[in-house]
Design a protein around this motif. Structure first.
Motif, short mmCIF file in Angstrom:
data_model
loop_
_atom_site.label_atom_id
_atom_site.label_comp_id
_atom_site.label_asym_id
_atom_site.label_seq_id
_atom_site.Cartn_x
_atom_site.Cartn_y
_atom_site.Cartn_z
N MET A 1 0.86 -1.19 0.00
CA MET A 1 0.00 0.00 0.00
C MET A 1 0.90 1.24 0.00
SD MET A 1 -3.14 0.93 2.40
CE MET A 1 -2.80 1.81 3.83
N LYS A 2 0.39 2.33 -0.56
CA LYS A 2 1.15 3.58 -0.64
C LYS A 2 0.46 4.67 0.16
CE LYS A 2 3.84 1.89 -3.93
NZ LYS A 2 5.28 1.64 -3.71
N LEU A 3 1.28 5.58 0.69
CA LEU A 3 0.73 6.77 1.35
C LEU A 3 1.31 8.01 0.69
CD1 LEU A 3 -0.71 8.35 3.65
CD2 LEU A 3 1.37 8.09 5.00
N ILE A 4 0.42 8.89 0.25
CA ILE A 4 0.87 10.16 -0.31
C ILE A 4 0.31 11.28 0.56
CG2 ILE A 4 0.87 11.65 -2.36
CD1 ILE A 4 0.28 9.12 -4.01
N VAL A 5 1.21 12.13 1.06
CA VAL A 5 0.78 13.26 1.90
C VAL A 5 0.89 14.51 1.03
CG1 VAL A 5 1.34 14.64 3.93
CG2 VAL A 5 1.51 12.14 4.03
N MET A 6 -0.21 15.25 0.90
CA MET A 6 -0.20 16.44 0.03
C MET A 6 -0.38 17.71 0.86
SD MET A 6 -1.81 15.19 -3.55
CE MET A 6 -3.55 15.38 -3.22
N SER A 7 0.38 18.72 0.54
CA SER A 7 0.36 19.97 1.31
C SER A 7 0.40 21.16 0.37
CB SER A 7 1.58 19.99 2.24
OG SER A 7 1.78 21.29 2.75
N ALA A 8 -0.31 22.23 0.76
CA ALA A 8 -0.28 23.44 -0.07
C ALA A 8 0.87 24.35 0.31
CB ALA A 8 -1.61 24.19 0.06
N THR A 9 1.59 24.01 1.39
CA THR A 9 2.76 24.82 1.74
C THR A 9 3.99 23.93 1.78
OG1 THR A 9 2.67 24.47 4.11
CG2 THR A 9 1.31 26.25 3.23
N LEU A 10 5.14 24.59 1.82
CA LEU A 10 6.40 23.83 1.83
C LEU A 10 6.82 23.45 3.25
CD1 LEU A 10 8.40 25.83 -0.83
CD2 LEU A 10 7.56 23.50 -0.99
N ARG A 11 6.01 23.81 4.21
CA ARG A 11 6.39 23.55 5.58
C ARG A 11 5.97 22.12 5.95
NH1 ARG A 11 3.93 24.97 10.85
NH2 ARG A 11 5.64 25.28 12.30
N VAL A 12 6.83 21.16 5.61
CA VAL A 12 6.49 19.76 5.83
C VAL A 12 7.50 19.05 6.73
CG1 VAL A 12 5.12 19.43 3.74
CG2 VAL A 12 7.59 19.18 3.62
N GLU A 13 8.38 19.83 7.40
CA GLU A 13 9.42 19.18 8.22
C GLU A 13 8.82 18.32 9.33
OE1 GLU A 13 9.77 23.12 8.82
OE2 GLU A 13 9.58 22.66 6.70
N ASP A 14 7.67 18.71 9.85
CA ASP A 14 7.08 17.91 10.93
C ASP A 14 6.82 16.48 10.45
OD1 ASP A 14 7.17 20.02 12.60
OD2 ASP A 14 5.02 20.46 12.57
N PHE A 15 6.63 16.31 9.15
CA PHE A 15 6.44 14.95 8.62
C PHE A 15 7.76 14.33 8.19
CE2 PHE A 15 2.60 17.39 7.06
CZ PHE A 15 1.81 17.07 8.15
N THR A 16 8.60 15.11 7.52
CA THR A 16 9.79 14.51 6.92
C THR A 16 10.95 14.38 7.90
OG1 THR A 16 10.50 16.66 6.13
CG2 THR A 16 9.20 15.33 4.62
N GLU A 17 11.02 15.27 8.90
CA GLU A 17 12.17 15.25 9.80
C GLU A 17 11.87 14.51 11.10
OE1 GLU A 17 15.06 16.39 8.68
OE2 GLU A 17 13.99 16.93 6.85
N ASN A 18 10.73 13.88 11.17
CA ASN A 18 10.33 13.18 12.39
C ASN A 18 10.67 11.69 12.24
OD1 ASN A 18 8.85 11.81 14.35
ND2 ASN A 18 7.18 13.31 14.33
N ARG A 19 11.80 11.28 12.86
CA ARG A 19 12.29 9.90 12.67
C ARG A 19 11.38 8.85 13.30
NH1 ARG A 19 13.49 11.41 9.48
NH2 ARG A 19 15.28 12.52 8.72
N LYS A 20 10.65 9.28 14.32
CA LYS A 20 9.72 8.35 14.94
C LYS A 20 8.59 8.01 13.97
CE LYS A 20 7.53 8.07 19.45
NZ LYS A 20 7.15 8.83 20.63
N LEU A 21 8.24 9.00 13.19
CA LEU A 21 7.16 8.83 12.22
C LEU A 21 7.66 8.05 11.01
CD1 LEU A 21 4.22 9.76 11.75
CD2 LEU A 21 5.12 11.82 10.69
N PHE A 22 8.66 8.59 10.32
CA PHE A 22 9.24 7.92 9.15
C PHE A 22 10.75 7.76 9.37
CE2 PHE A 22 5.70 10.50 7.26
CZ PHE A 22 4.86 9.43 7.01
N PRO A 23 11.23 6.57 9.75
CA PRO A 23 12.66 6.38 10.00
C PRO A 23 13.50 6.81 8.80
CG PRO A 23 11.40 4.45 10.66
CD PRO A 23 10.43 5.37 10.00
N VAL A 24 13.01 6.55 7.60
CA VAL A 24 13.70 7.04 6.41
C VAL A 24 12.86 8.20 5.87
CG1 VAL A 24 14.47 6.48 4.08
CG2 VAL A 24 14.45 4.71 5.88
N PRO A 25 13.47 9.39 5.74
CA PRO A 25 12.66 10.53 5.30
C PRO A 25 12.05 10.28 3.92
CG PRO A 25 14.93 11.20 5.77
CD PRO A 25 14.88 9.73 5.95
#
Ligand code: ADP
Ligand code: MG
Length: 749
Positions: free
Chosen positions: A163-187
């Motif tokens: 299964m795939k997950l795509i997260v879409m955002s209207a702003t470039l402020r996505v560090e809370d998703f990409t820099e959170n190792r607990k959430l995604f161990p690999v960015p």
């Protein structure tokens, strides 16, 4: 294969996201998680599901979540039309309605709907892809879904059901998703879509209107329409009532009748702009009568507003907000027709769809919207934006966690999103009805909702999903540990979580109890859910439902303590205050029922109001807020259904001619209220304990160091029982308890 109509294909090709189709699909093929950023209007929501469909991901369902119902409904229609497919294939599901079939391939839904589905099937086996849209809004349910899916997707891959997950955002402020190792161990990879954006000139006001900003919005819109070249106007206000009031005033000022189209407006931009800046509004006197019946009827709010999807940015059906007296500018000018459309979440889909169609020839489009037009929907042809700079948000009080809606300044990021709406098709203008200094004081971004509120309801929902250790949950932005501890303690004390050893409790891992499961299914705060769960005793349910509905809606009495505007009003206010006091005394009853206190007053008020048919007249005469009473009516219906589905054998129903509770029922109700509000217990300070005169008639609570008091308007003000429970504490001139009910000393643990 998709068989699109040529004009649809042409329109798609103009969208920036089309240029990135290959990049996006490669990334999705290679990764389980992908983040996609792109300005509003770049085509994310409408196109990405189509890319996936064409690339063969429709073996399962392609699910798209939206934080707003508006977007779920309108985007499903749009995508079906673009793909030339029926709505049985491209469908939507929101809390109370949907057109999903067994054949559905692309499904738009609110985030709350997907959360409920996870409760039924944790692995979401019917889906091949989940798109979390509008992730920048950081609504509580969106955040939780991303956390859950960060675990579900690897589990699916392990099972050989990728299964795939795509997260879409209207702003470039996505560090809370990409820099959170607990959430995604690999960015996850972040793909940026460059949108075409024309320059938008931003015009600040010199002054910032603090009171009548919707009046200011109206005047600015009139001025733009009179003075500036063609191009749609998009107005941002905060709520449904304001939207309707401004729509009415604009329609009155610039009436438009079908079949009476007018010549094109002038187009000399620079010259118009100069005149616009200089002009002083002309004063005129006569007030012609306008036939409002010739306009499309105002949409009626559709019934139920409880939002599983969490962020309900609007209050109830406050359509009856009185208009201010017509002023000069409202003198009807039919030579300049304006095509005025409202837009907000609860508007019916047919009404919403109107904003996407070109306005009738010879008219200018003017959409008066709430926050929903900020990023969820792109309205074609907007050249002017009028921004009031405010937003309506839910706020929670520290002591009780009960929420209310308040209008506050928006964030700089939101204000810039709003401005951006003006530059989609050509250079545009944004009129900010506040000064640049005020803008400088706005916060940069809106905070994630989860950090702004108590979390006992969320913790209960998560435990209901069998997530026992909530502290370990991969939140994109975690709530504070204090908030989580407080939530867990409260839920244990309510019996919603199993009592466990001290050690385990410290690790915040108490499992949910059967009672907790029942409570999780009621759409009210856990304290009130507990009361509902106990309500079966002695046929008390209808009363508990009514009291819980009234406590949840809050502020059911008119505010008669406000200062009077004139001397005349001062005497009527005094009369009405006296009348309300008298009615409160009546509703509080006598003898035994008096001890249920303010909750008896609520029950009496709801009962009397329903008995009288819940009319505006009854409310007006008796100091009740009509809007609140309507909300209570809806919530009673909804809670009644929820109770029946948990516990079908009780067969409870909403009785508009509910008899007052008997004496023994009142005792039972008081015990039920104590069970729910047990942590809001207060003890009267005895004469011999008086260290300081400030404690006279004061009450001691475990939560506060200072004394709290019973308010003079309370039914128990004269009684001063030795123990009480309260709904909340409100600080005005003193710390006052609201919603007080007496507790027998022998019931106190
Ligand atoms: P994003 O999700 O990136 O904000 P969308 O996919 O929502 O962008 O919108 C892409 C384009 O499709 C916009 O320019 C918008 O005007 C157009 N569009 C979206 N919905 C409709 C509709 N119902 N009718 C006509 N055009 C629409
Ligand atoms: Mg979108």
């Amino acid at each position: 294969h998709v068989d699109r109509l040529p004009e649809m294909q042409e329109a798609r090709l103009r969208l920036p996201v089309l240029a990135e189709e290959q990049v996006i699909m490669e990334a999705v093929k290679e990764n389980s998680f992908v983040v996609l950023c792109g300005e509003t209007g770049s085509g994310k929501t409408t196109q990405v599901p189509q890319f996936l469909y064409e690339a063969g991901y429709a073996s399962g369902i392609i699910g798209v979540t939206e934080p707003r119902r508006v977007a779920a409904v309108s985007m499903s229609h749009r995508v079906a039309k673009e793909m030339n497919l029926s709505t049985s294939l491209v469908s939507y599901q929101i809390r109370y309605e949907g057109n999903v079939t067994a054949d559905t391939k692309i499904k738009f839904m609110t985030d709350g709907v997907l959360l409920k589905e996870i409760q039924k099937d944790f692995l979401l086996q019917r889906y091949s892809v989940i798109i979390i849209d509008e992730a920048h809004e950081r609504s509580v349910y969106t955040d939780i879904l991303i956390g859950l899916l960060s675990r579900i997707v690897p589990l699916r891959n392990k099972k050989g059901l990728p299964m795939k997950l795509i997260v879409m955002s209207a702003t470039l402020r996505v560090e809370d998703f990409t820099e959170n190792r607990k959430l995604f161990p690999v960015p996850p990879p972040v793909i940026k879509v460059e949108a075409r954006q024309f320059p938008v000139s931003v015009h600040f006001n010199k002054r910032t209107p603090l009171e009548d900003y919707s009046g200011e919005v109206f005047h600015k819109t009139c001025k733009i329409h009179r003075m500036l070249p063609p191009g749609g106007i998009l107005v941002f206000l905060t709520g449904q009532a304001e939207v309707h009031s401004v729509c009415r005033r604009l329609r009155r000022a610039f009436p438009f009748r079908r079949g009476r189209e007018v010549a094109e407006a002038p187009t000399d931009t620079a010259e118009e702009m100069r005149r616009f800046k200089k002009v002083k509004l002309k004063k005129t006197v006569s007030l012609p009568r306008i036939d409002l019946d010739n306009y499309s009827a105002l949409p009626v709010d559709e019934g139920d507003e409880d939002r599983q999807a969490g962020i309900d940015e609007e209050e109830g059906s406050d359509l009856e907000l009185g208009d201010p007296p017509a002023d000069d500018e409202e003198k009807a000018d039919p030579s300049l027709p304006l095509y005025v459309l409202p837009l907000y979440s609860l508007l019916s889909p047919e009404q919403q769809a109107k904003v996407f169609r070109p306005p009738p020839p010879g008219t200018r489009l003017c959409v008066v919207a709430t926050n929903v037009a900020e990023t969820s929907l792109t309205i074609p042809g907007i050249k002017y934006v009028v921004d009031c700079g405010r937003v309506k948000k839910r706020f929670y009080d520290r002591v009780t966690g009960v929420s209310s809606f308040k209008v506050t300044w928006t964030s700089q990021a939101s204000a810039n999103q709003r401005a951006g709406r003006a530059g989609r098709t050509e250079p545009g203008h944004c009129y900010r009805l506040y000064s640049s200094a005020v803008f400088g004081d706005f916060s940069l971004f809106s905070e994630a909702e989860i950090t702004r509120r108590p979390v006992e309801d969320l913790v209960l929902q998560m435990k209901d999903l069998n997530i026992d250790k909530v502290v370990n949950f991969p939140f994109p932005t975690p709530p504070s540990t204090e908030a989580l501890v407080a939530a867990e303690q409260l839920l244990v004390s309510l019996g919603a979580l199993e009592e466990v050893k001290e050690m385990e409790r410290a690790r915040l891992s108490c499992p949910i109890s059967p009672l907790g499961r029942a409570m999780a299914s009621f759409p009210v705060a856990p304290r009130y859910a507990k009361m509902l769960a106990l309500g079966k005793q002695q046929d008390c349910l209808p009363y508990v439902i009514a009291v819980v509905a009234a406590m949840t809606v809050r502020e059911i009495f008119e505010d008669l303590d406000r200062p009077a505007a004139t001397e005349d009003e001062s005497s009527t206010l005094a009369q009405r205050r006296a009348r309300l006091t008298q009615m409160r005394r009546l509703w509080a009853g006598q003898g035994a029922s008096l001890l249920l206190g303010d909750l008896m007053v609520l029950l009496g008020a709801v009962g009397a109001c329903e008995f009288a048919g819940c009319t505006p007249k009854f409310c007006e005469e008796n100091g009740l807020r009509y809007k609140a009473m309507l909300e209570i009516r809806r919530l009673r219906g909804q809670l009644t259904n929820a109770v029946n589905s948990v516990c079908p054998e009780v067969g409870v129903f909403v009785d508009s001619k509910m008899a007052p509770p008997t004496e023994s029922q009142v005792v039972c109700l008081r015990q039920i209220v104590l069970a729910g509000l047990g942590d809001h217990l207060a003890r009267r300070v005895q004469q011999e304990e008086l260290l300081d005169p400030k404690w006279r008639n004061g009450y001691k609570t475990p939560l506060l160091d200072e004394p709290v008091y019973i308010h003079p308007s309370s039914a128990l003000f004269k009684t001063l029982p030795p123990f009480v429970v309260y709904q909340e504490v409100l600080e005005t001139t003193k710390m006052y308890m609201k919603g007080v009910s007496a507790v027998e000393p022998e019931w106190v643990p």
